[in-house]
Motif scaffolding. Structure first.
Motif, short mmCIF file in Angstrom:
data_model
loop_
_atom_site.label_atom_id
_atom_site.label_comp_id
_atom_site.label_asym_id
_atom_site.label_seq_id
_atom_site.Cartn_x
_atom_site.Cartn_y
_atom_site.Cartn_z
N ASN A 170 -15.06 18.24 -11.80
CA ASN A 170 -15.51 19.62 -11.83
C ASN A 170 -16.34 19.96 -13.07
O ASN A 170 -16.95 21.03 -13.12
CB ASN A 170 -14.31 20.56 -11.73
CG ASN A 170 -13.61 20.44 -10.38
OD1 ASN A 170 -14.15 20.85 -9.35
ND2 ASN A 170 -12.42 19.86 -10.38
N THR A 171 -16.34 19.08 -14.04
CA THR A 171 -17.16 19.25 -15.23
C THR A 171 -17.72 17.89 -15.64
O THR A 171 -17.18 16.84 -15.29
CB THR A 171 -16.35 19.81 -16.42
OG1 THR A 171 -15.39 18.84 -16.83
CG2 THR A 171 -15.65 21.11 -16.05
N THR A 304 -20.02 21.59 -6.68
CA THR A 304 -21.22 22.04 -7.39
C THR A 304 -20.84 22.41 -8.82
O THR A 304 -19.98 23.28 -9.04
CB THR A 304 -21.85 23.26 -6.69
OG1 THR A 304 -22.17 22.90 -5.34
CG2 THR A 304 -23.12 23.68 -7.41
N LEU A 305 -21.46 21.75 -9.78
CA LEU A 305 -21.17 21.99 -11.18
C LEU A 305 -21.75 23.33 -11.64
O LEU A 305 -22.75 23.81 -11.09
CB LEU A 305 -21.75 20.87 -12.04
CG LEU A 305 -21.21 19.46 -11.78
CD1 LEU A 305 -21.98 18.45 -12.62
CD2 LEU A 305 -19.73 19.38 -12.08
N ASP A 306 -21.13 23.91 -12.65
CA ASP A 306 -21.61 25.15 -13.25
C ASP A 306 -22.97 24.89 -13.91
O ASP A 306 -23.10 23.97 -14.72
CB ASP A 306 -20.60 25.62 -14.30
CG ASP A 306 -20.92 26.99 -14.87
OD1 ASP A 306 -22.10 27.41 -14.82
OD2 ASP A 306 -20.01 27.63 -15.41
N PRO A 307 -24.02 25.67 -13.58
CA PRO A 307 -25.33 25.47 -14.21
C PRO A 307 -25.27 25.51 -15.74
O PRO A 307 -26.04 24.82 -16.41
CB PRO A 307 -26.17 26.62 -13.65
CG PRO A 307 -25.52 26.95 -12.33
CD PRO A 307 -24.06 26.72 -12.56
N ALA A 308 -24.35 26.33 -16.28
CA ALA A 308 -24.23 26.43 -17.74
C ALA A 308 -23.74 25.10 -18.33
O ALA A 308 -24.13 24.73 -19.45
CB ALA A 308 -23.26 27.56 -18.11
N ASP A 309 -22.92 24.37 -17.57
CA ASP A 309 -22.43 23.06 -18.02
C ASP A 309 -23.59 22.08 -18.13
O ASP A 309 -23.72 21.33 -19.10
CB ASP A 309 -21.38 22.55 -17.02
CG ASP A 309 -20.63 21.32 -17.52
OD1 ASP A 309 -20.68 21.02 -18.72
OD2 ASP A 309 -20.00 20.65 -16.68
N GLN A 311 -26.83 22.88 -18.46
CA GLN A 311 -27.74 23.34 -19.51
C GLN A 311 -27.22 22.96 -20.89
O GLN A 311 -27.98 22.47 -21.74
CB GLN A 311 -27.93 24.85 -19.41
CG GLN A 311 -28.82 25.45 -20.49
CD GLN A 311 -30.25 24.99 -20.42
OE1 GLN A 311 -30.75 24.63 -19.36
NE2 GLN A 311 -30.93 24.96 -21.57
N GLU A 312 -25.95 23.15 -21.12
CA GLU A 312 -25.37 22.81 -22.42
C GLU A 312 -25.50 21.33 -22.71
O GLU A 312 -25.85 20.92 -23.83
CB GLU A 312 -23.89 23.23 -22.45
CG GLU A 312 -23.20 22.87 -23.76
CD GLU A 312 -21.71 23.20 -23.74
OE1 GLU A 312 -21.00 22.75 -24.65
OE2 GLU A 312 -21.26 23.89 -22.79
#
Length: 350
Positions: A170-171, A304-309, A311-312
């Motif tokens: 998930n991450t 689906t991964l978090d877009p913020a993950d 981007q970081e």
């Protein structure tokens, strides 16, 4: 001169006049036959697969644009020589052109890590294509091959490739300490993110997942992976494909053969390559919708991964990119060019 004599003279002149175009026509046909170009090209893909069909469309388009004067006979991956030997085979003139993935030679030519795919890099295929055609990438790619006696013709560019996993992820951080299959620049970058990387051949991905030798893998696009049966051995798909957000394969020719082409035939190769790049990309966009549903129907969960993950971690990837250049001047030039464009696009902080 009698009337009969004048008739005979006229007949001889008329016959000569009528025969002249036939002689010219015959000469033109002979010239065209002599000028006909016949090449052989070995691609990356298995026979009958969707990408291989598009290589056949590329060859057909070249023939169409030259009225049949330029023929390219296409062969599937490994059909003439093993895929790993294609680089040397084309360089040596065994056949005139190959379709390759530069990531396979990134270990020897660091610049090729940046002309194949950039992990955490351009998220849109149009952005990567713009780097090639509008920001100098094509010229740099050509420089990367020139010392080997090879000529980079043009890229085929399409979107992300997924990660197929036996375990839920998930991450991005959860991948650290796990075993994953990656090749090219992705193998270097993912290793920096703590993944135990196995650069297995594509043909071994299914069995490695099945036997638990790896926890997750990059392999190809959704359709190709489904047809290979990955839904049977990996019950999770991780999107977006941050490890390979956009992909470029390449048409590469023997320089001597390429330089022997007319300017028109060189232009035809470039035009046909760019047309096929766009049509394959659009086909994949359509097929992805269809095949994601096939995976779900087969019991595969799409995470689906978090877009913020993503981007970081793009910011974290910069150091891994720099390390992957191995201090090579051309690879560094490519990376700096790509990073400058990513900054312009708002993907990286300036």
């Amino acid at each position: 001169m009698t009337r009969m004599t004048r008739r005979r003279a006229l007949a001889r002149l008329t016959g000569t006049a009528l025969a002249a175009p036939a002689i010219v026509a015959a000469g033109s046909l002979a010239t065209r036959a002599q000028d006909k170009v016949r090449w052989r090209m070995q691609a990356l893909w298995g026979g009958g697969t969707n990408p291989q069909v598009y290589e056949e469309k590329f060859a057909a388009r070249v023939a169409e644009l030259t009225d049949g004067a330029f023929e390219i006979q296409t062969f599937a991956g490994g059909q003439i020589v093993p895929a790993a030997q294609a680089f040397d085979a084309v360089r040596g003139g065994a056949f005139e052109m190959m379709k390759t993935f530069d990531g396979y030679t990134a270990g020897k030519i660091p610049a090729h890590g940046f002309t194949s795919t950039v992990p955490f890099g351009f998220p849109e295929a149009d952005q990567y294509e713009a780097w090639f055609y509008e920001r100098g990438g094509l010229e740099m790619a050509r420089r990367s091959y020139a010392p080997a006696g090879l000529s980079y013709v043009a890229p085929t560019i399409y979107g992300e490739e997924p990660i197929h996993s036996k375990i839920p992820l998930n991450t991005i951080a959860e991948m650290s300490g796990k075993k994953g299959r990656f090749v090219g620049l992705a193998s270097s970058v993912m290793a920096e993110f703590g993944v135990a990387v196995s650069p297995l051949p594509t043909s071994e991905v299914y069995s490695a997942l099945d036997k638990g030798l790896i926890d997750f893998a990059d392999r190809g696009d959704l359709q190709a992976n489904y047809e290979e049966g990955l839904h049977e051995v990996a019950k999770y798909i991780i999107l977006p494909g941050f490890h390979q957000p956009t992909t470029a394969t390449a048409y590469v020719a023997n320089t001597r053969a390429y330089e022997a082409l007319s300017a028109q035939n060189k232009a035809v190769l470039a035009v046909a390559a760019r047309e096929i790049s766009g049509s394959l990309r659009q086909d994949i966009i359509v097929k992805n919708v269809e095949y994601l549903q096939k995976y779900r129907d087969a019991g595969v969960e799409v995470i689906t991964l978090d877009p913020a993950d993503v981007q970081e971690n793009r910011g974290r990837a910069v150091e891994a990119w720099r390390k992957a250049t191995n201090g090579d001047a051309l690879a560094t030039e490519m990376l700096e060019s790509q990073m400058a464009f990513m900054q312009d696009l708002g993907l990286l902080d300036a």
